[in-house]
Write a protein that holds these residues in place. Structure first.
Motif, short mmCIF file in Angstrom:
data_model
loop_
_atom_site.label_atom_id
_atom_site.label_comp_id
_atom_site.label_asym_id
_atom_site.label_seq_id
_atom_site.Cartn_x
_atom_site.Cartn_y
_atom_site.Cartn_z
N VAL A 72 2.16 5.18 23.82
CA VAL A 72 1.60 5.08 25.18
C VAL A 72 0.07 5.14 25.13
O VAL A 72 -0.62 4.32 25.72
N GLN A 73 -0.45 6.11 24.36
CA GLN A 73 -1.90 6.24 24.22
C GLN A 73 -2.44 5.22 23.21
O GLN A 73 -3.65 5.07 23.07
N ASP A 74 -1.52 4.55 22.51
CA ASP A 74 -1.88 3.50 21.56
C ASP A 74 -2.79 3.99 20.44
O ASP A 74 -3.84 3.43 20.19
N TYR A 75 -2.38 5.08 19.80
CA TYR A 75 -3.11 5.50 18.60
C TYR A 75 -2.12 5.85 17.49
O TYR A 75 -0.97 6.19 17.74
N VAL A 76 -2.61 5.70 16.26
CA VAL A 76 -1.84 6.08 15.08
C VAL A 76 -2.78 6.87 14.17
O VAL A 76 -3.96 6.52 14.04
N CYS A 77 -2.26 7.95 13.60
CA CYS A 77 -3.07 8.78 12.70
C CYS A 77 -2.43 8.73 11.31
O CYS A 77 -1.22 8.92 11.18
N PHE A 78 -3.24 8.43 10.31
CA PHE A 78 -2.75 8.30 8.94
C PHE A 78 -3.52 9.23 8.01
O PHE A 78 -4.70 9.49 8.24
N VAL A 79 -2.85 9.67 6.96
CA VAL A 79 -3.57 10.21 5.80
C VAL A 79 -3.59 9.08 4.78
O VAL A 79 -2.60 8.36 4.62
N ILE A 80 -4.76 8.88 4.16
CA ILE A 80 -4.96 7.75 3.25
C ILE A 80 -5.40 8.28 1.89
O ILE A 80 -6.32 9.10 1.82
N LYS A 81 -4.74 7.78 0.83
CA LYS A 81 -5.17 8.11 -0.54
C LYS A 81 -5.58 6.80 -1.21
O LYS A 81 -4.77 5.87 -1.26
N THR A 82 -6.80 6.74 -1.70
CA THR A 82 -7.26 5.52 -2.35
C THR A 82 -7.90 5.89 -3.68
O THR A 82 -8.77 6.77 -3.72
N PRO A 83 -7.48 5.24 -4.78
CA PRO A 83 -8.04 5.59 -6.10
C PRO A 83 -9.55 5.39 -6.15
O PRO A 83 -10.08 4.48 -5.49
N GLY A 84 -10.24 6.23 -6.92
CA GLY A 84 -11.68 6.10 -7.11
C GLY A 84 -12.04 4.71 -7.59
O GLY A 84 -11.29 4.08 -8.34
N ALA A 85 -13.18 4.19 -7.11
CA ALA A 85 -13.75 2.90 -7.54
C ALA A 85 -12.94 1.69 -7.08
O ALA A 85 -13.19 0.58 -7.52
N SER A 86 -11.96 1.91 -6.18
CA SER A 86 -11.22 0.75 -5.67
C SER A 86 -11.67 0.45 -4.23
O SER A 86 -12.36 1.25 -3.60
N VAL A 87 -11.28 -0.73 -3.75
CA VAL A 87 -11.71 -1.18 -2.42
C VAL A 87 -10.52 -1.23 -1.48
O VAL A 87 -9.49 -1.82 -1.81
N PHE A 88 -10.66 -0.60 -0.32
CA PHE A 88 -9.62 -0.71 0.71
C PHE A 88 -9.76 -2.09 1.35
O PHE A 88 -10.87 -2.53 1.66
#
Ligand code: ZN
Length: 212
Positions: free
Chosen positions: A133-149
């Motif tokens: 309804v409020q149109d939001y999503v909350c994530f925890v994100i893990k990204t390896p060092g030196a990589s690009v999301f």
């Protein structure tokens, strides 16, 4: 000697967000991101204290649990003994086990199920809160060092707070504790710092569009 983890956050939430926090107008996921920053940021904690002095008095008057009674201490002790007796089970029940998510933040998110990780490029993301309804999503994100999301555009705002490691995009560098609000329509492809896994919490309003 200074360690990276001792640095003070350089980027802070909008002042309006702290005012909304004091006014009690935020959702738990919004509070969770702010708490993750406040955990590291003395200057925002002081700002919050000055904003909330009268409201704080009122809140304290509504919190009898804070004054632990004798019986509460007995049950707390019992719980600690139970946890000590069941270490493996306890670890299995903690959805944030091994992640640098502050306790205040976990309390706000109140996740009871194991996290379900999805791949986005080199990153792994797990949804920790959402409200259609409020149109939001909350994530925890893990990204390896030196990589690009992977490059993407924000259809609404994105709030981001870094819990471990760091990243750089066109808006600048973010390290542990930094909090940034990206405007609607902005786009980026953050490059993670060389080193440990970058762990962040993000609250996305209105969705994302990934470039092909
Ligand atoms: Zn701050």
């Amino acid at each position: 000697m200074s360690k990276m983890s001792d640095r003070l956050p350089l980027e802070h939430p909008p002042e309006a967000s702290l005012e909304d926090l004091v006014a009690g107008e935020l959702f738990p996921a919004e509070r969770a991101l702010l708490e993750a920053h406040l955990d590291k940021c003395r200057s925002c904690r002081e700002k919050l204290a000055s904003l909330s002095a009268p409201a704080g008095e009122m809140l304290r008057s509504f919190k009898p649990d804070a004054l632990a009674s004798g019986s509460a201490e007995v049950s707390g002790d019992f719980w600690h003994k139970l946890q000590a007796a069941l270490p493996d089970l306890d670890a299995g029940l903690d959805p944030f086990a091994g992640l640098p998510v502050p306790q205040v933040c976990r309390d706000e998110l109140n996740v009871s199920e194991p996290l379900s990780w999805e791949e986005i490029g080199p990153a792994r993301v797990a949804r920790v809160a959402a409200d259609p309804v409020q149109d939001y999503v909350c994530f925890v994100i893990k990204t390896p060092g030196a990589s690009v999301f992977p490059h993407h555009r924000h259809l609404g705002t994105e709030d981001l707070v870094v819990l471990q490691g760091g990243l750089t995009d066109d808006f600048g560098h973010m390290g542990v504790g930094d909090y940034r609000q990206y405007p609607a329509g902005s786009a980026h492809a953050p490059l993670m710092d060389t080193g440990p896994l970058c762990v962040a919490l993000t609250l996305i309003r209105g969705g994302l569009e990934f470039s092909s």
